[in-house]
Design a protein around this motif. Structure first.
Motif, PDB file in Angstrom:
ATOM      1  N   VAL A 175       5.324  10.193  -7.172  1.00  0.00           N
ATOM      2  CA  VAL A 175       4.373  10.923  -8.011  1.00  0.00           C
ATOM      3  C   VAL A 175       3.459  10.643  -9.172  1.00  0.00           C
ATOM      4  O   VAL A 175       2.762  10.275  -9.490  1.00  0.00           O
ATOM      5  CB  VAL A 175       3.803  12.421  -7.219  1.00  0.00           C
ATOM      6  N   TYR A 176       4.559  10.596 -10.040  1.00  0.00           N
ATOM      7  CA  TYR A 176       3.887  10.372 -10.701  1.00  0.00           C
ATOM      8  C   TYR A 176       4.066   8.761 -11.716  1.00  0.00           C
ATOM      9  O   TYR A 176       3.325   8.527 -12.297  1.00  0.00           O
ATOM     10  CB  TYR A 176       5.732  10.580 -12.061  1.00  0.00           C
ATOM     11  N   GLU A 177       4.767   7.780 -10.425  1.00  0.00           N
ATOM     12  CA  GLU A 177       4.729   6.931 -10.191  1.00  0.00           C
ATOM     13  C   GLU A 177       3.184   6.243 -10.403  1.00  0.00           C
ATOM     14  O   GLU A 177       3.074   5.124 -10.958  1.00  0.00           O
ATOM     15  CB  GLU A 177       5.759   5.911  -9.910  1.00  0.00           C
ATOM     16  N   ALA A 178       3.438   7.054  -9.461  1.00  0.00           N
ATOM     17  CA  ALA A 178       1.991   6.419  -8.626  1.00  0.00           C
ATOM     18  C   ALA A 178       0.368   6.510  -9.716  1.00  0.00           C
ATOM     19  O   ALA A 178      -0.601   5.966 -10.097  1.00  0.00           O
ATOM     20  CB  ALA A 178       1.503   6.822  -7.641  1.00  0.00           C
ATOM     21  N   ILE A 179       0.191   7.442 -10.205  1.00  0.00           N
ATOM     22  CA  ILE A 179      -0.245   8.405 -12.142  1.00  0.00           C
ATOM     23  C   ILE A 179      -0.185   6.702 -12.766  1.00  0.00           C
ATOM     24  O   ILE A 179      -1.267   6.663 -13.108  1.00  0.00           O
ATOM     25  CB  ILE A 179      -0.081   9.549 -12.212  1.00  0.00           C
ATOM     26  N   THR A 180       1.162   6.471 -13.122  1.00  0.00           N
ATOM     27  CA  THR A 180       1.479   5.377 -14.448  1.00  0.00           C
ATOM     28  C   THR A 180       1.608   4.491 -14.606  1.00  0.00           C
ATOM     29  O   THR A 180       1.807   4.054 -15.062  1.00  0.00           O
ATOM     30  CB  THR A 180       2.778   6.644 -14.949  1.00  0.00           C
ATOM     31  N   THR A 181       1.836   3.824 -13.222  1.00  0.00           N
ATOM     32  CA  THR A 181       1.944   2.571 -12.904  1.00  0.00           C
ATOM     33  C   THR A 181       0.823   1.695 -12.476  1.00  0.00           C
ATOM     34  O   THR A 181      -0.133   1.545 -11.985  1.00  0.00           O
ATOM     35  CB  THR A 181       2.927   2.742 -11.894  1.00  0.00           C
ATOM     36  N   PRO A 182       0.510   0.502 -13.546  1.00  0.00           N
ATOM     37  CA  PRO A 182      -1.060  -0.319 -13.083  1.00  0.00           C
ATOM     38  C   PRO A 182      -1.262  -0.470 -11.608  1.00  0.00           C
ATOM     39  O   PRO A 182      -1.873  -0.246 -11.230  1.00  0.00           O
ATOM     40  CB  PRO A 182      -0.997  -1.096 -14.493  1.00  0.00           C
ATOM     41  N   GLU A 183      -0.022  -1.176 -11.173  1.00  0.00           N
ATOM     42  CA  GLU A 183       0.158  -2.402 -10.028  1.00  0.00           C
ATOM     43  C   GLU A 183       0.063  -0.789  -8.734  1.00  0.00           C
ATOM     44  O   GLU A 183      -0.624  -1.480  -7.326  1.00  0.00           O
ATOM     45  CB  GLU A 183       1.196  -2.669  -9.304  1.00  0.00           C
ATOM     46  N   ALA A 195      -1.308   2.753  -9.212  1.00  0.00           N
ATOM     47  CA  ALA A 195      -2.523   2.748  -8.935  1.00  0.00           C
ATOM     48  C   ALA A 195      -3.460   2.078  -8.986  1.00  0.00           C
ATOM     49  O   ALA A 195      -4.896   3.226  -7.912  1.00  0.00           O
ATOM     50  CB  ALA A 195      -3.253   3.175 -10.547  1.00  0.00           C
ATOM     51  N   ARG A 196      -3.592   1.072  -8.955  1.00  0.00           N
ATOM     52  CA  ARG A 196      -5.101  -0.261  -8.420  1.00  0.00           C
ATOM     53  C   ARG A 196      -5.197  -0.228  -6.466  1.00  0.00           C
ATOM     54  O   ARG A 196      -5.763  -0.168  -6.118  1.00  0.00           O
ATOM     55  CB  ARG A 196      -4.993  -1.385  -8.842  1.00  0.00           C
ATOM     56  N   ARG A 197      -3.881   0.242  -6.484  1.00  0.00           N
ATOM     57  CA  ARG A 197      -3.367   0.769  -4.578  1.00  0.00           C
ATOM     58  C   ARG A 197      -4.939   1.380  -3.637  1.00  0.00           C
ATOM     59  O   ARG A 197      -5.413   1.333  -2.561  1.00  0.00           O
ATOM     60  CB  ARG A 197      -2.538   0.245  -4.187  1.00  0.00           C
ATOM     61  N   SER A 234      -7.087   9.483  -1.686  1.00  0.00           N
ATOM     62  CA  SER A 234      -6.666   8.197  -1.630  1.00  0.00           C
ATOM     63  C   SER A 234      -5.281   8.477  -2.437  1.00  0.00           C
ATOM     64  O   SER A 234      -4.180   7.920  -1.189  1.00  0.00           O
ATOM     65  CB  SER A 234      -7.369   7.281  -2.291  1.00  0.00           C
ATOM     66  N   MET A 235      -4.805   9.461  -2.851  1.00  0.00           N
ATOM     67  CA  MET A 235      -3.655   9.008  -3.156  1.00  0.00           C
ATOM     68  C   MET A 235      -2.252   9.508  -2.293  1.00  0.00           C
ATOM     69  O   MET A 235      -1.571   9.399  -2.230  1.00  0.00           O
ATOM     70  CB  MET A 235      -2.840  10.139  -4.590  1.00  0.00           C
ATOM     71  N   LYS A 236      -2.577  10.702  -1.359  1.00  0.00           N
ATOM     72  CA  LYS A 236      -2.028  11.190  -0.122  1.00  0.00           C
ATOM     73  C   LYS A 236      -1.952  10.631   0.647  1.00  0.00           C
ATOM     74  O   LYS A 236      -0.659  10.133   1.247  1.00  0.00           O
ATOM     75  CB  LYS A 236      -2.953  12.728  -0.557  1.00  0.00           C
ATOM     76  N   THR A 282      -1.589   3.570   2.316  1.00  0.00           N
ATOM     77  CA  THR A 282      -2.546   2.246   2.928  1.00  0.00           C
ATOM     78  C   THR A 282      -3.739   3.568   1.760  1.00  0.00           C
ATOM     79  O   THR A 282      -3.567   5.015   2.785  1.00  0.00           O
ATOM     80  CB  THR A 282      -3.259   2.695   4.183  1.00  0.00           C
ATOM     81  N   GLY A 283      -3.847   3.459   0.725  1.00  0.00           N
ATOM     82  CA  GLY A 283      -5.361   3.768   0.249  1.00  0.00           C
ATOM     83  C   GLY A 283      -6.546   4.380   0.663  1.00  0.00           C
ATOM     84  O   GLY A 283      -7.022   3.209   1.711  1.00  0.00           O
ATOM     85  N   MET A 284      -7.504   4.678  -0.188  1.00  0.00           N
ATOM     86  CA  MET A 284      -8.848   4.779   0.197  1.00  0.00           C
ATOM     87  C   MET A 284      -9.819   3.122  -0.437  1.00  0.00           C
ATOM     88  O   MET A 284      -9.358   3.045  -1.287  1.00  0.00           O
ATOM     89  CB  MET A 284     -10.081   5.870   0.695  1.00  0.00           C
ATOM     90  N   ASP A 285     -10.678   3.000   0.087  1.00  0.00           N
ATOM     91  CA  ASP A 285     -11.612   1.962  -0.685  1.00  0.00           C
ATOM     92  C   ASP A 285     -12.314   3.057  -1.456  1.00  0.00           C
ATOM     93  O   ASP A 285     -13.961   3.313  -1.629  1.00  0.00           O
ATOM     94  CB  ASP A 285     -12.135   0.981   0.365  1.00  0.00           C
ATOM     95  N   LEU A 286     -12.206   3.079  -3.200  1.00  0.00           N
ATOM     96  CA  LEU A 286     -12.692   3.521  -3.803  1.00  0.00           C
ATOM     97  C   LEU A 286     -13.293   2.282  -4.852  1.00  0.00           C
ATOM     98  O   LEU A 286     -13.074   2.026  -5.927  1.00  0.00           O
ATOM     99  CB  LEU A 286     -11.847   4.554  -5.306  1.00  0.00           C
TER     100      LEU A 286
END
Length: 259
Positions: free
Chosen positions: A132-140, A142-144, A246-248, A255-259
């Motif tokens: 979770v922390y990585e998903a918030i702070t890693t650009p590659e 977060a963009r997904r 989308s993160m969840k 697969t995230g949502m199309d934001l």
């Protein structure tokens, strides 16, 4: 039957009682209320209100936070959005709004220096705190699921930027890192890039990441120090439920949502 303790059945059951719907209406009009404040608007005993709030919290439809000696209750629209995505969106013929417009409780004429508005969102994700922390702070990453990259070296005092992940790569949000405790806590300031020099436009976001039972992680996002009725507060009310859903989805399915 899912082993997720915060499933659709609990949400539907909690919404099935008119008293609990009234409590959500009260929090929709004025978020962050004490038990005493909520009891004043309900024709029932304090014990009954406490029981209804417990069921709403068990369904993750409200969250609570301590402010000094007071326990404040906040509406948490993330499960409603998850229900919308699963049970409404896929059946719709025209694109509907994500959530019912929250503007009625936000559009108040107040001094622009008032920064009393706050939102608390909670979601439960089958993953680890590190991811979770990585998903918030890693650009590659977060963009997904966010459609943006969060760029910083994530040390206290460092600048961070929220950059749209497209060819133009505009910087849409900026701020500073206030506190880091990987992988359990991150606090940042938050401003629109165009208003970064105005301290009255600055708000604060706190990410609290806790291990939960059954392999779940509890992510609490507190966005506070907002001006009531501001464009930022209105955007926050709709934006965070989308981002967290989308993160969840991304962390659990890839697969995230199309934001």
């Amino acid at each position: 039957m899912t082993d997720d303790p915060f499933d659709d059945d609990k949400v539907f059951k909690a919404l099935g009682d008119p008293a609990r719907r009234r409590l959500l209406d009260r929090l929709h009009r004025k978020n962050g209320q004490t038990l005493t404040g909520l009891c004043a608007s309900m024709d029932m005993t304090r014990q009954s209100v406490t029981q209804h709030l417990g069921l709403l919290e068990d369904a993750n439809l409200i969250s609570t936070a301590r402010q000094g000696r007071e326990k404040l209750h906040y509406i948490n629209p993330v499960p409603l959005h998850d229900v919308y995505e699963r049970w409404v969106r896929k059946f719709e013929t025209d694109r509907l709004a994500l959530l019912h417009d929250l503007k009625h409780h936000l559009e108040r004429k107040e001094d622009m220096t008032d920064k009393s508005a706050s939102f608390v969102y909670v979601t439960y994700i089958r993953t680890t705190p590190e991811k979770v922390y990585e998903a918030i702070t890693t650009p590659e990453i977060a963009r997904r699921y966010w459609g943006h990259e969060n760029v910083s070296d994530w040390t206290p005092g460092a600048k961070w930027e929220h950059i749209r992940a497209n060819d133009e790569r505009p910087v849409e949000l900026v701020g500073k890192v206030v506190e880091t405790e990987p992988p359990h806590r991150l606090i940042i300031t938050w401003s629109a890039a165009s208003k970064a020099d105005d301290p009255d436009e600055e708000s604060r976001v706190t990410f609290d990441i806790e291990e939960h039972e059954n392999g779940m992680v509890k992510l609490t996002v507190t966005h506070d120090q907002l001006q009531p009725g501001s464009s930022m507060a209105k955007g926050i009310g709709k934006g965070w439920p989308l981002v967290l859903s989308s993160m969840k989805s991304y962390l659990e399915t890839g697969t995230g949502m199309d934001l």
